[in-house]
Design an enzyme around this catalytic site. Structure first.
Site, mmCIF file in Angstrom:
data_model
loop_
_atom_site.group_PDB
_atom_site.id
_atom_site.type_symbol
_atom_site.label_atom_id
_atom_site.label_comp_id
_atom_site.label_asym_id
_atom_site.label_seq_id
_atom_site.Cartn_x
_atom_site.Cartn_y
_atom_site.Cartn_z
ATOM 1 N N GLY A 132 -7.809 -7.430 -0.249
ATOM 2 C CA GLY A 132 -7.864 -8.383 0.850
ATOM 3 C C GLY A 132 -6.902 -9.541 0.708
ATOM 4 O O GLY A 132 -5.780 -9.409 0.208
ATOM 5 N N ARG B 218 0.819 -1.216 0.000
ATOM 6 C CA ARG B 218 0.000 0.000 0.000
ATOM 7 C C ARG B 218 0.851 1.263 0.000
ATOM 8 O O ARG B 218 0.412 2.306 -0.513
ATOM 9 C CB ARG B 218 -0.954 -0.019 1.194
ATOM 10 C CG ARG B 218 -2.081 -1.022 1.020
ATOM 11 C CD ARG B 218 -3.027 -1.042 2.192
ATOM 12 N NE ARG B 218 -4.212 -1.856 1.895
ATOM 13 C CZ ARG B 218 -5.182 -2.118 2.756
ATOM 14 N NH1 ARG B 218 -5.118 -1.632 3.985
ATOM 15 N NH2 ARG B 218 -6.220 -2.853 2.398
#
Length: 395
Positions: A352, A36
């Site tokens: 996820g 991220r």
């Protein structure tokens, strides 16, 4: 996309407040997975190239529930980001207050600072207006690039838009293009793969996709509930018994569109070292055994089903991939998607665990798009309006 993005503004000489998603896994004082962080770099660099007065980054990490929690500090993120940007990144030990404002004022021209976890303040998750105004004091322009929290109405994404013009960063723009535009107008044949533990959490997305896809391939723990709904004895497997009626209804509605595994890898314990073997999906499980992955025949079947697809969406692992003994199904799907991408298909992994699995395989750069938001991607696939996206300024 009819929302304003960073491409629509000039940042020269301005203080830019950027909401990023640095909700990364930590291993003590170290970042365990920097996916991220890397995903935010293009937007950060885009803004810095325009020579802003300063760039102020804010994010949450974990669920500290409004309390200062040292193990959920964003401090470990700053040096990792600095490495990717090849410049200094200051770190503030809070996200609001006089001390933080003084650090921002002291930044050099085009200096970058990362603020401490916004969720250390209860006003963040409550979308408190006063807390949002305190954050707004830091900047003149607000850029939201945190797709992972776009489905939450929090102060640092939605609240700020009430006091500042909110525009999308490059990552958020990409997420919308792939997960909304592509899904609304896919190249056909359009196929979907759903896995993960529970049927109940994906009822809406199953129903939404059934109307659009040629086939919906199921794996993971949720397949067990469908099998149990058909009357199969799943022994010690994870089964949502309260969702059996729902599963029966979905099977009836889906008809031939919904494909279940034709074999499974079962084990006599939930353990990587357990005895395991392949069982035909038509057979009941032996007492004390449980299904922990799809089998090789299912991987082959799904590969054939997906071979002609032009658009493929995948959300949820096919088994307990965290254990190497039960990772073949999930990693096999990742390889199938990589092959289909090479054949010209648009492949989308919906965040996820499935995104984490693709990263583990080393095939991430062979997938068209890997979403940074699990819950947000699911809600977008369901056709829901996400608060963080709705708050962006229209063009």
């Amino acid at each position: 996309m009819n929302k304003m993005t960073v491409r629509d503004l000039s940042f020269a000489g301005r203080r830019v407040l950027l909401r990023v998603d640095f909700n990364v896994p930590l291993d003590g004082p170290n970042v365990a997975d920097d996916t991220r962080i890397r995903a935010a770099v293009p937007t950060i660099q885009f803004i810095l190239e325009q020579k802003p007065r300063s760039l102020i980054l804010m994010s949450h990490l974990g669920r500290p529930k409004g309390r200062r929690t040292p193990e959920l500090s964003l401090a470990p993120v700053a040096p990792v980001l600095a490495k990717y940007l090849d410049l200094d990144v200051a770190f503030a030990d809070d996200c609001v207050g006089i001390g933080v404002e003084a650090m921002i004022d002291a930044l050099p021209r085009s200096g970058v600072i990362l603020l401490e976890n916004t969720r250390f303040h209860s006003g963040e998750t409550k979308n408190d207006r006063d807390f949002a105004r305190q954050l707004a004091r830091h900047g003149e322009i607000f850029v939201n690039d945190a797709f992972g929290t776009a489905h939450r109405a929090h102060a640092s994404n939605v609240g700020l838009s009430e006091t500042m013009t909110a525009v999308a960063g490059l990552l958020l723009e990409k997420e919308i293009d792939y997960l909304s535009t592509t899904i609304e107008h896919p190249q056909c044949p359009f196929m979907a793969i759903l896995g993960g533990a529970k049927v109940s959490g994906k009822i809406d997305v199953i129903e939404a996709l059934l109307d659009k896809v040629e086939a919906l391939l199921v794996g993971g723990g949720m397949a067990n509930t469908f099998f149990a709904a058909q009357g199969r004895d799943m022994a010690d497997s994870l089964v949502e018994f309260e969702a059996l009626d729902i599963a029966r209804g979905l099977l009836a509605k889906a008809g031939n569109k919904l494909l279940l595994p034709i074999d499974q890898r079962i084990a006599d314990a939930f353990d990587n070292r357990a005895t395991h073997r392949i069982l035909d999906a038509a057979a009941d499980l032996p007492s004390g055994w449980q299904s922990l992955d799809i089998g090789p025949a299912t991987i082959g079947l799904y590969a054939r089903e997906l071979s002609g697809a032009k658009t493929i969406v995948w959300n949820g692992p096919m088994g307990v991939f965290e254990m190497p003994a039960f990772a073949a199904g999930t990693f096999g799907i990742a390889e199938i998607l990589a092959n289909q991408t090479a054949n010209g298909a648009t492949t989308i992994v919906g965040g996820g665990d499935s995104a984490a699995a693709v990263e583990q395989t080393g095939l991430a750069d062979q997938i068209s798009h890997i979403s940074t938001g699990g819950g947000a991607s699911l809600e977008l696939l369901e056709g829901k309006t996400l608060p963080g996206l709705a708050a962006l300024a229209d063009r």
